[in-house]
Design a protein around this motif. Structure first.
Motif, short mmCIF file in Angstrom:
data_model
loop_
_atom_site.label_atom_id
_atom_site.label_comp_id
_atom_site.label_asym_id
_atom_site.label_seq_id
_atom_site.Cartn_x
_atom_site.Cartn_y
_atom_site.Cartn_z
N ALA A 1 4.98 -3.02 -7.76
CA ALA A 1 5.13 -4.44 -8.71
C ALA A 1 5.43 -5.48 -8.14
O ALA A 1 5.40 -6.75 -7.76
CB ALA A 1 6.28 -4.22 -9.94
N ARG A 2 7.25 -5.72 -7.06
CA ARG A 2 7.47 -6.54 -6.48
C ARG A 2 6.60 -6.87 -5.55
O ARG A 2 6.91 -8.22 -5.05
CB ARG A 2 9.55 -5.61 -6.02
CG ARG A 2 9.77 -7.00 -5.36
CD ARG A 2 11.45 -6.95 -5.40
NE ARG A 2 12.16 -5.31 -5.54
CZ ARG A 2 12.54 -4.00 -4.35
NH1 ARG A 2 13.29 -5.32 -3.63
NH2 ARG A 2 12.73 -3.32 -4.36
N LEU B 1 1.29 -3.12 -12.93
CA LEU B 1 1.22 -4.07 -12.36
C LEU B 1 1.26 -4.87 -13.64
O LEU B 1 0.96 -6.47 -13.16
CB LEU B 1 0.73 -4.35 -11.12
CG LEU B 1 0.32 -3.47 -10.35
CD1 LEU B 1 -0.44 -3.48 -8.86
CD2 LEU B 1 2.36 -3.55 -8.98
N ARG B 2 0.37 -5.37 -14.41
CA ARG B 2 -0.16 -6.07 -15.68
C ARG B 2 1.37 -6.58 -16.22
O ARG B 2 2.74 -6.40 -16.36
CB ARG B 2 -0.80 -5.62 -16.94
CG ARG B 2 -2.08 -5.11 -16.80
CD ARG B 2 -2.49 -4.91 -17.59
NE ARG B 2 -3.92 -4.02 -16.61
CZ ARG B 2 -4.44 -2.92 -17.04
NH1 ARG B 2 -4.39 -3.05 -18.43
NH2 ARG B 2 -6.30 -2.90 -16.63
N GLU C 1 0.05 -1.19 -0.42
CA GLU C 1 -0.11 0.05 0.23
C GLU C 1 0.44 1.38 -0.35
O GLU C 1 -0.20 2.08 -0.90
CB GLU C 1 -1.00 -0.14 1.30
CG GLU C 1 -1.68 0.94 1.31
CD GLU C 1 -2.91 1.06 2.54
OE1 GLU C 1 -3.80 2.02 2.47
OE2 GLU C 1 -2.55 0.69 3.14
N ARG C 2 2.32 1.03 0.81
CA ARG C 2 2.73 2.31 0.81
C ARG C 2 3.52 2.63 -0.30
O ARG C 2 3.76 3.98 -0.79
CB ARG C 2 3.82 2.44 1.80
CG ARG C 2 4.95 3.34 2.31
CD ARG C 2 5.49 3.18 3.64
NE ARG C 2 6.46 2.09 3.88
CZ ARG C 2 5.99 1.09 4.90
NH1 ARG C 2 4.94 1.75 5.65
NH2 ARG C 2 6.08 0.31 5.14
N ALA C 3 3.62 1.45 -1.16
CA ALA C 3 4.86 1.41 -2.22
C ALA C 3 3.64 2.39 -3.52
O ALA C 3 4.30 2.77 -3.99
CB ALA C 3 5.30 0.37 -2.73
N ALA C 4 2.53 1.18 -3.88
CA ALA C 4 1.95 1.64 -4.53
C ALA C 4 0.54 3.25 -4.77
O ALA C 4 0.86 3.77 -5.57
CB ALA C 4 0.17 0.49 -4.92
N VAL C 5 0.60 3.02 -3.28
CA VAL C 5 -0.55 4.28 -3.17
C VAL C 5 0.30 5.73 -2.41
O VAL C 5 0.22 7.04 -3.59
CB VAL C 5 -1.41 3.54 -2.30
CG1 VAL C 5 -2.49 4.78 -2.36
CG2 VAL C 5 -2.35 2.77 -2.94
#
Length: 88
Positions: free
Chosen positions: A57-58, A87-88, A44-48
């Motif tokens: 992605a990792r 992320l695809r 959550e922290r990395a993506a948002v």
């Protein structure tokens, strides 16, 4: 009339639902829960919050491996790339 949710708000909701399902799953071993919950927070922290696609992605890949075999969790996580196309 309600305001439409942004992609990041939708991702947060999906993560929160995964977190809830993990917490209430009585059949999941506690050790596995303790692996998934912190990884969800880091994702959550990395993506948002930080918007770091490479790190997100990792973490996403690791999460997918940890929830393998858990149909409900897999379904929720598989919806995330709809809102985070990298992320695809």
């Amino acid at each position: 009339m309600t305001k439409p949710l942004s992609d990041t708000e939708r991702v947060r909701k999906l993560i929160e639902r995964v977190r809830l399902l993990v917490a209430i799953d009585d059949e999941m071993p506690a050790e596995r829960k303790l692996e998934i919950q912190p990884l969800l927070k880091m994702f959550e922290r990395a993506a948002v919050d930080e918007e770091d696609p490479e790190l997100a992605a990792r973490y996403y890949g690791e999460l997918r491996l940890l929830v393998a075999g858990e149909a409900n969790l897999e379904a929720l996580l598989s919806a995330v790339p709809v809102f985070l196309p990298y992320l695809r």
